[in-house]
Scaffold this motif. Structure first.
Motif, short mmCIF file in Angstrom:
data_model
loop_
_atom_site.label_atom_id
_atom_site.label_comp_id
_atom_site.label_asym_id
_atom_site.label_seq_id
_atom_site.Cartn_x
_atom_site.Cartn_y
_atom_site.Cartn_z
N ASP A 1 -1.55 -1.77 -12.01
CA ASP A 1 -2.54 -0.47 -11.65
C ASP A 1 -2.03 0.38 -10.78
N ALA A 2 -0.71 0.46 -10.39
CA ALA A 2 -0.47 1.28 -9.54
C ALA A 2 0.18 2.47 -9.81
N ASP B 1 0.90 -1.21 0.04
CA ASP B 1 0.18 0.14 -0.19
C ASP B 1 0.87 1.34 0.04
N ARG C 1 1.21 7.37 -6.33
CA ARG C 1 0.11 8.38 -6.47
C ARG C 1 0.52 9.78 -6.18
N ARG D 1 1.79 2.10 -3.52
CA ARG D 1 0.91 2.63 -4.25
C ARG D 1 0.42 4.06 -3.76
N GLU D 2 0.69 4.12 -2.46
CA GLU D 2 0.33 5.72 -2.29
C GLU D 2 1.33 6.69 -2.76
N SER E 1 1.02 -7.57 -9.62
CA SER E 1 0.10 -6.77 -8.45
C SER E 1 0.54 -5.41 -8.50
N PHE E 2 1.31 -4.77 -9.11
CA PHE E 2 1.55 -3.39 -9.22
C PHE E 2 1.11 -2.63 -10.56
#
Length: 240
Positions: free
Chosen positions: A157-158, A111, A118, A114-115, A154-155
């Protein structure tokens, strides 16, 4: 395909390890900033930096030589090793790093990746270091049962800028890269993939370039220090 000269930092010096073993470190330059300048003068477009002590300790250790490199070189640099929270990510980017590489936290705290991706678009890469297809973390000292390709997917779409895939068994061994595994991972995701580990000749670079997987780049370290790979010649060949 971009060639990323590697500067691995241990105790303030530019070193190379054999298969990630901190006890098997060869010092190639006591002045990492001077080494970086030499790479830049030879024409490199990027620098790849690793804080080896930081990777083991979980917090930046070789900040001084990294900052010296950033102060003296005008090409973008990416850094991995011991970067495991948003504050550290933000600090490094504020100091002029073009890209931060997140490895251990990609497994332990996805997470955060991902943060960060973004919050800092285009500036976060994921480092996936694997032995026999399974990811190792914390300076390659801890084995996991996580499959490297599954972690990369797993990443998807990150919004991460790149995946740096290292075959640990090839790293520093001058035995050539694991082209098959690297190409398979690159084909499995749409994220740009940078190959690392074992690049020891111009033929290795050309094989990665021509493997059909559309690799973004390759990292080379020991071969450049040993003279097995001439940086200017390699850059000219890849550009051509």
């Amino acid at each position: 395909m971009i060639l990323y000269p590697a500067i691995d930092l241990k105790d303030g010096k530019a070193v190379r390890l054999l298969r990630g073993d901190m006890e098997k470190a060869t010092v190639f330059n006591d002045d990492p900033a001077a080494q970086a300048r030499a790479f830049v003068e030879a024409g490199c477009q990027w620098l790849h930096l690793v804080d080896l002590n930081g990777a083991f300790e979980g917090t930046p250790v070789n900040a001084a030589p990294v900052e010296a490199i950033l102060a003296t070189c005008d090409v973008p640099a990416q850094l991995g090793g011991g970067i495991r929270d948003m504050a550290t990510i933000e600090t490094w980017l504020s100091k002029g790093l073009a890209r931060v590489i997140l490895g251990t936290v990609a497994v332990e705290n996805p997470d955060l990746v991902r943060e960060a991706a973004r919050t800092f678009p285009g500036k976060i890469a994921v480092g996936i270091d694997a032995r026999d297809g399974l990811v190792a973390t914390r300076g390659w000292a801890e084995e996991t049962d996580v499959n490297a390709t599954d972690l990369a997917r797993s990443f998807e779409d990150a919004g991460v800028a790149a995946i740096i895939y290292t075959d640990i068994n090839r790293d520093g061994a001058m035995q050539g890269p694991n082209i098959e595994a690297t190409a398979a991972l690159a084909r499995a995701v749409s994220i740009p993939v940078i190959a690392s580990g074992g690049v020891s000749s111009l033929a290795d670079l050309e094989a990665l370039r021509d493997c059909g997987a559309g690799l973004n780049g390759a990292i080379s370290g020991r071969a450049l220090y040993d003279g097995a790979l001439d940086l200017a010649e390699a850059l000219a060949a890849l550009k051509g």
